[in-house]
Design a protein around this motif. Structure first.
Motif, PDB file in Angstrom:
ATOM      1  N   SER A  59     -47.624  -0.056  27.862  1.00  0.00           N
ATOM      2  CA  SER A  59     -47.443   0.644  29.134  1.00  0.00           C
ATOM      3  C   SER A  59     -48.719   0.441  29.955  1.00  0.00           C
ATOM      4  CB  SER A  59     -47.203   2.138  28.877  1.00  0.00           C
ATOM      5  OG  SER A  59     -46.977   2.836  30.078  1.00  0.00           O
ATOM      6  N   PRO A 127     -42.954   4.480  29.692  1.00  0.00           N
ATOM      7  CA  PRO A 127     -42.474   3.692  30.833  1.00  0.00           C
ATOM      8  C   PRO A 127     -43.361   2.480  31.077  1.00  0.00           C
ATOM      9  CG  PRO A 127     -43.659   5.621  31.593  1.00  0.00           C
ATOM     10  CD  PRO A 127     -43.537   5.769  30.110  1.00  0.00           C
ATOM     11  N   HIS A 128     -42.901   1.618  31.949  1.00  0.00           N
ATOM     12  CA  HIS A 128     -43.644   0.389  32.244  1.00  0.00           C
ATOM     13  C   HIS A 128     -45.045   0.682  32.762  1.00  0.00           C
ATOM     14  CE1 HIS A 128     -44.535  -3.662  33.447  1.00  0.00           C
ATOM     15  NE2 HIS A 128     -44.599  -3.339  34.732  1.00  0.00           N
ATOM     16  N   LYS A 129     -45.191   1.753  33.551  1.00  0.00           N
ATOM     17  CA  LYS A 129     -46.470   2.067  34.177  1.00  0.00           C
ATOM     18  C   LYS A 129     -46.852   3.517  33.968  1.00  0.00           C
ATOM     19  CE  LYS A 129     -44.870   0.973  38.206  1.00  0.00           C
ATOM     20  NZ  LYS A 129     -44.619   0.623  39.615  1.00  0.00           N
ATOM     21  N   TYR A 159     -39.419   6.574  38.794  1.00  0.00           N
ATOM     22  CA  TYR A 159     -38.391   5.596  38.410  1.00  0.00           C
ATOM     23  C   TYR A 159     -38.820   4.751  37.210  1.00  0.00           C
ATOM     24  CZ  TYR A 159     -35.231   1.625  38.628  1.00  0.00           C
ATOM     25  OH  TYR A 159     -34.323   0.652  38.300  1.00  0.00           O
ATOM     26  N   ASP A 160     -39.996   4.163  37.274  1.00  0.00           N
ATOM     27  CA  ASP A 160     -40.457   3.321  36.165  1.00  0.00           C
ATOM     28  C   ASP A 160     -41.883   3.676  35.745  1.00  0.00           C
ATOM     29  OD1 ASP A 160     -41.798   2.399  38.396  1.00  0.00           O
ATOM     30  OD2 ASP A 160     -41.478   0.259  37.973  1.00  0.00           O
ATOM     31  N   TYR A 161     -42.227   4.939  35.909  1.00  0.00           N
ATOM     32  CA  TYR A 161     -43.599   5.343  35.605  1.00  0.00           C
ATOM     33  C   TYR A 161     -43.679   6.823  35.264  1.00  0.00           C
ATOM     34  CZ  TYR A 161     -43.563   7.463  40.250  1.00  0.00           C
ATOM     35  OH  TYR A 161     -43.246   8.237  41.336  1.00  0.00           O
ATOM     36  N   LYS A 197     -33.628   9.457  30.598  1.00  0.00           N
ATOM     37  CA  LYS A 197     -33.428   8.016  30.400  1.00  0.00           C
ATOM     38  C   LYS A 197     -32.608   7.701  29.154  1.00  0.00           C
ATOM     39  CE  LYS A 197     -36.040   6.875  33.935  1.00  0.00           C
ATOM     40  NZ  LYS A 197     -35.494   6.193  35.154  1.00  0.00           N
TER      41      LYS A 197
END
Length: 309
Positions: A59, A127-129, A159-161, A197
């Protein structure tokens, strides 16, 4: 910086800049896709630790980024805007980290949030970030006088963090109460993200104890005493969650991670007999705590009991 850019159609919806006087409009830009190759972002003492944590949990921990990455969302605009009562839109006001305090925030995250979760779970579900911020406030409402009610937020799941506040000078004056609150909000943000998620399964036994289709005498924000009695019989903590399984689940996660067992059982606590007269809340409490322990090696009550106050 070695950002890799991609032009997926979805990401062209990245929000453009706007003033708080106008309705935000989308831009046609692209969002940077961050990778481990983009680290370190600097040569501070804390940069190596950021690299180590990012590699360990797959991450990307960032303290330099366009703030639009925080605001970007697929289905809604999370920024506040509107300087007039009739055009006000509730939402967030965020700023990227102050590099002078990033190290202290990373240390706080390790001591109060990361420590409570198994490495295997973090590696699978982070999450990705992870975005580090110096400011994260939420404008909840505006009065006809123009005065806005603001709430300072410790952690937010986007959303992605995951985003965490307090990479600013205030962190140096954190009290035991501040550290305890940050722990509770940070852990809850992560746990509730896992549910949102579908990275974990919720307990069917927990939900089976409640009839989410039960009828009440009103649908307003002001339930009657009879409605409150029925609510407690169903094991529901908050009136607004009476028909929503996910909200009910999150209410328990928030309550348990935000309170010691002593507080939960004391007068005013959700496990006290004056609140939980029918013991349905205790039954659901036992089920959700056991579920997290047995399935994911997470001790919800240990998180709640991690209090420095």
């Amino acid at each position: 910086m070695k950002n890799i850019y991609f032009g997926a159609a979805l990401l062209t919806l990245l929000l453009g800049s706007c003033s708080n006087e106008d309705t935000p409009t989308p831009s046609t830009g692209t969002e940077p896709f961050w990778s481990l190759a983009d680290l370190p972002q600097g040569d501070h003492e804390y940069d190596q630790r950021i690299v180590e944590l990012s590699e360990k949990y797959n991450s990307i921990i960032l303290y330099k980024f366009d703030i639009k990455e925080f605001y970007w969302n697929v289905t809604s605009d999370i920024r506040w805007w509107g300087d007039k009562y009739d055009s006000f839109h509730p939402g967030y006001d965020a700023k990227v980290a102050d590099e002078n305090y990033v190290g202290e925030l990373v240390k706080l995250l390790e001591e109060k949030v990361i420590v409570h979760f198994p490495d295997t779970l973090l590696t699978r579900t982070m999450p990705h970030k992870v975005l580090l911020l110096s400011k994260l406030d939420y404008a909840t409402e505006m009065f006809p006088s123009g005065k806005i009610t603001w709430e300072t937020i410790d952690a937010y799941s986007g959303y992605d963090y995951l985003a965490f506040n307090w990479a600013n000078a205030d962190i140096e004056a954190f009290t035991p109460a501040d550290r305890t609150r940050f722990k509770s909000k940070g852990c809850a943000a992560f746990l509730n993200r896992l549910a949102d998620k579908e990275l974990i399964e919720r307990s069917s036994e927990f939900h089976d104890l409640t009839n989410y289709s039960a009828s009440y005498s009103t649908t307003s924000d002001y339930p009657s005493d009879a409605d409150i009695t029925k609510l407690r019989q169903q094991g529901i903590i908050n009136w607004s969650s009476r028909a929503d399984q996910m909200l009910d689940w999150k209410d328990y996660v928030n309550a348990i991670t935000g309170s010691t067992l002593e507080q939960l059982e004391a007068e005013g606590g959700i496990l006290n007999a004056s609140f939980d007269k029918y013991r349905r809340i205790r039954a659901k409490y036992d089920l959700i705590v056991a579920h997290f322990k047995e399935r994911y090696n997470i001790d919800l009550q240990a998180i709640g009991d991690d209090s420095e106050e």
